[in-house]
Design a protein around this motif. Sequence first.
Motif, PDB file in Angstrom:
ATOM      1  N   LEU A 102       0.819  -1.208   0.000  1.00 46.77           N
ATOM      2  CA  LEU A 102       0.000   0.000   0.000  1.00 46.77           C
ATOM      3  C   LEU A 102       0.857   1.264   0.000  1.00 46.77           C
ATOM      4  N   ALA A 103       0.357   2.296  -0.699  1.00 50.98           N
ATOM      5  CA  ALA A 103       1.016   3.601  -0.627  1.00 50.98           C
ATOM      6  C   ALA A 103       0.822   4.181   0.766  1.00 50.98           C
ATOM      7  N   GLY A 104      -0.343   3.971   1.358  1.00 46.81           N
ATOM      8  CA  GLY A 104      -0.615   4.402   2.725  1.00 46.81           C
ATOM      9  C   GLY A 104      -0.139   3.336   3.700  1.00 46.81           C
ATOM     10  N   SER A 105      -0.719   3.327   4.891  1.00 52.92           N
ATOM     11  CA  SER A 105      -0.316   2.307   5.864  1.00 52.92           C
ATOM     12  C   SER A 105      -1.482   1.917   6.755  1.00 52.92           C
ATOM     13  N   VAL A 106      -1.389   0.712   7.282  1.00 53.85           N
ATOM     14  CA  VAL A 106      -2.366   0.172   8.219  1.00 53.85           C
ATOM     15  C   VAL A 106      -1.629  -0.114   9.518  1.00 53.85           C
ATOM     16  N   THR A 107      -2.224   0.299  10.627  1.00 58.21           N
ATOM     17  CA  THR A 107      -1.651  -0.016  11.933  1.00 58.21           C
ATOM     18  C   THR A 107      -2.716  -0.697  12.788  1.00 58.21           C
ATOM     19  N   VAL A 108      -2.279  -1.539  13.681  1.00 65.53           N
ATOM     20  CA  VAL A 108      -3.165  -2.217  14.634  1.00 65.53           C
ATOM     21  C   VAL A 108      -2.493  -2.127  15.997  1.00 65.53           C
TER      22      VAL A 108
ATOM     23  N   LEU B 128      -9.043  11.720  -3.780  1.00 62.97           N
ATOM     24  CA  LEU B 128      -9.695  11.146  -2.599  1.00 62.97           C
ATOM     25  C   LEU B 128      -8.654  10.500  -1.693  1.00 62.97           C
ATOM     26  N   ASN B 129      -8.685  10.826  -0.408  1.00 62.29           N
ATOM     27  CA  ASN B 129      -7.692  10.294   0.534  1.00 62.29           C
ATOM     28  C   ASN B 129      -7.724   8.766   0.619  1.00 62.29           C
ATOM     29  N   LEU B 130      -8.909   8.172   0.528  1.00 61.55           N
ATOM     30  CA  LEU B 130      -9.020   6.712   0.577  1.00 61.55           C
ATOM     31  C   LEU B 130      -8.305   6.073  -0.616  1.00 61.55           C
ATOM     32  N   SER B 131      -8.464   6.658  -1.792  1.00 61.92           N
ATOM     33  CA  SER B 131      -7.780   6.143  -2.987  1.00 61.92           C
ATOM     34  C   SER B 131      -6.273   6.246  -2.839  1.00 61.92           C
ATOM     35  N   ARG B 132      -5.792   7.349  -2.283  1.00 61.62           N
ATOM     36  CA  ARG B 132      -4.350   7.497  -2.092  1.00 61.62           C
ATOM     37  C   ARG B 132      -3.817   6.486  -1.081  1.00 61.62           C
ATOM     38  N   ALA B 133      -4.581   6.247  -0.017  1.00 66.98           N
ATOM     39  CA  ALA B 133      -4.131   5.304   1.021  1.00 66.98           C
ATOM     40  C   ALA B 133      -4.076   3.871   0.498  1.00 66.98           C
ATOM     41  N   LEU B 134      -5.048   3.496  -0.339  1.00 69.46           N
ATOM     42  CA  LEU B 134      -5.131   2.111  -0.826  1.00 69.46           C
ATOM     43  C   LEU B 134      -4.414   1.883  -2.153  1.00 69.46           C
ATOM     44  N   ALA B 135      -3.833   2.942  -2.716  1.00 70.45           N
ATOM     45  CA  ALA B 135      -3.106   2.795  -3.979  1.00 70.45           C
ATOM     46  C   ALA B 135      -1.909   1.872  -3.782  1.00 70.45           C
ATOM     47  N   SER B 136      -1.512   1.243  -4.875  1.00 71.69           N
ATOM     48  CA  SER B 136      -0.346   0.368  -4.824  1.00 71.69           C
ATOM     49  C   SER B 136       0.919   1.202  -4.673  1.00 71.69           C
TER      50      SER B 136
ATOM     51  N   GLU C  56       0.773  10.496   3.319  1.00 70.42           N
ATOM     52  CA  GLU C  56       1.229  11.674   4.049  1.00 70.42           C
ATOM     53  C   GLU C  56       1.012  11.542   5.558  1.00 70.42           C
ATOM     54  N   GLY C  57       0.412  10.439   6.000  1.00 75.18           N
ATOM     55  CA  GLY C  57       0.202  10.202   7.421  1.00 75.18           C
ATOM     56  C   GLY C  57      -1.125  10.709   7.962  1.00 75.18           C
ATOM     57  N   GLU C  58      -2.040  11.128   7.077  1.00 81.20           N
ATOM     58  CA  GLU C  58      -3.348  11.615   7.517  1.00 81.20           C
ATOM     59  C   GLU C  58      -4.299  10.448   7.749  1.00 81.20           C
ATOM     60  N   LEU C  59      -5.113  10.541   8.786  1.00 80.74           N
ATOM     61  CA  LEU C  59      -6.066   9.485   9.128  1.00 80.74           C
ATOM     62  C   LEU C  59      -7.204   9.433   8.108  1.00 80.74           C
ATOM     63  N   VAL C  60      -7.462   8.244   7.585  1.00 81.91           N
ATOM     64  CA  VAL C  60      -8.561   8.018   6.640  1.00 81.91           C
ATOM     65  C   VAL C  60      -9.682   7.246   7.328  1.00 81.91           C
ATOM     66  N   ALA C  61      -9.315   6.233   8.101  1.00 87.55           N
ATOM     67  CA  ALA C  61     -10.311   5.394   8.767  1.00 87.55           C
ATOM     68  C   ALA C  61      -9.704   4.803  10.023  1.00 87.55           C
ATOM     69  N   GLU C  62     -10.576   4.569  10.990  1.00 84.74           N
ATOM     70  CA  GLU C  62     -10.147   3.859  12.190  1.00 84.74           C
ATOM     71  C   GLU C  62     -11.299   3.019  12.708  1.00 84.74           C
ATOM     72  N   ILE C  63     -10.929   1.940  13.349  1.00 89.04           N
ATOM     73  CA  ILE C  63     -11.912   1.020  13.918  1.00 89.04           C
ATOM     74  C   ILE C  63     -11.452   0.697  15.333  1.00 89.04           C
TER      75      ILE C  63
ATOM     76  N   GLU D 100      -7.748  -4.603  17.791  1.00 87.53           N
ATOM     77  CA  GLU D 100      -8.125  -3.340  18.423  1.00 87.53           C
ATOM     78  C   GLU D 100      -7.248  -2.223  17.895  1.00 87.53           C
ATOM     79  N   GLY D 101      -7.869  -1.056  17.714  1.00 91.52           N
ATOM     80  CA  GLY D 101      -7.126   0.131  17.312  1.00 91.52           C
ATOM     81  C   GLY D 101      -6.598   0.080  15.893  1.00 91.52           C
ATOM     82  N   LEU D 102      -7.430  -0.319  14.937  1.00 94.55           N
ATOM     83  CA  LEU D 102      -7.012  -0.338  13.533  1.00 94.55           C
ATOM     84  C   LEU D 102      -7.070   1.070  12.966  1.00 94.55           C
ATOM     85  N   ARG D 103      -6.074   1.424  12.162  1.00 94.66           N
ATOM     86  CA  ARG D 103      -6.036   2.745  11.525  1.00 94.66           C
ATOM     87  C   ARG D 103      -5.515   2.608  10.107  1.00 94.66           C
ATOM     88  N   LEU D 104      -6.133   3.344   9.190  1.00 96.03           N
ATOM     89  CA  LEU D 104      -5.663   3.452   7.809  1.00 96.03           C
ATOM     90  C   LEU D 104      -5.222   4.888   7.596  1.00 96.03           C
TER      91      LEU D 104
END
Length: 166
Positions: free
Chosen positions: A51-57, A123-131, A78-85, A70-74
Amino acid sequence: MTPRRKRALRWLLAALAVLLALPSGAWLFLCSEAGAALVLGRALGAINADLAGSVTVRKARLEGGRILLEGLRLLTPEGELVAEIARVEAEPRWLALAGGKIDLPRLKVLQPRLLLKTDERGLNLSRALASRGPAPAPSGPTRAEVDLGAVELVEGTFDYRFGEER
């Protein structure tokens, strides 16, 4: 019983005990914090390498037959938050996973938050999930099978902002 048969029976029982202990020991390790951290680290490493972005748990563990995250983040590149669970509870069918199929008869997602934003970068989601790099040339047909049963979303929020500057 002859000594030779007794010795063969002992070897057979010892081999059977080892065969039973290995999967049990592996399962106990996976259920431990160290085992969950190892699996999570490898999975996140593979995901974040693509991913161009990152996923953290923040935390992962196995509890019974369930996977708890617990604490998932996409994040965008650029390090901006797109989604969290806050928490994900998944009950996979383990034999299906061993066969390469993701079968989740029950999935519970607690407090998902999706923060979509479109600006001059898209769209920030597209940038985060881009290859991260160019897609590899296909080497043949690929097939991914995912079967979702009941999906429960609890207390989620969705925010979409259009045309705002960074």
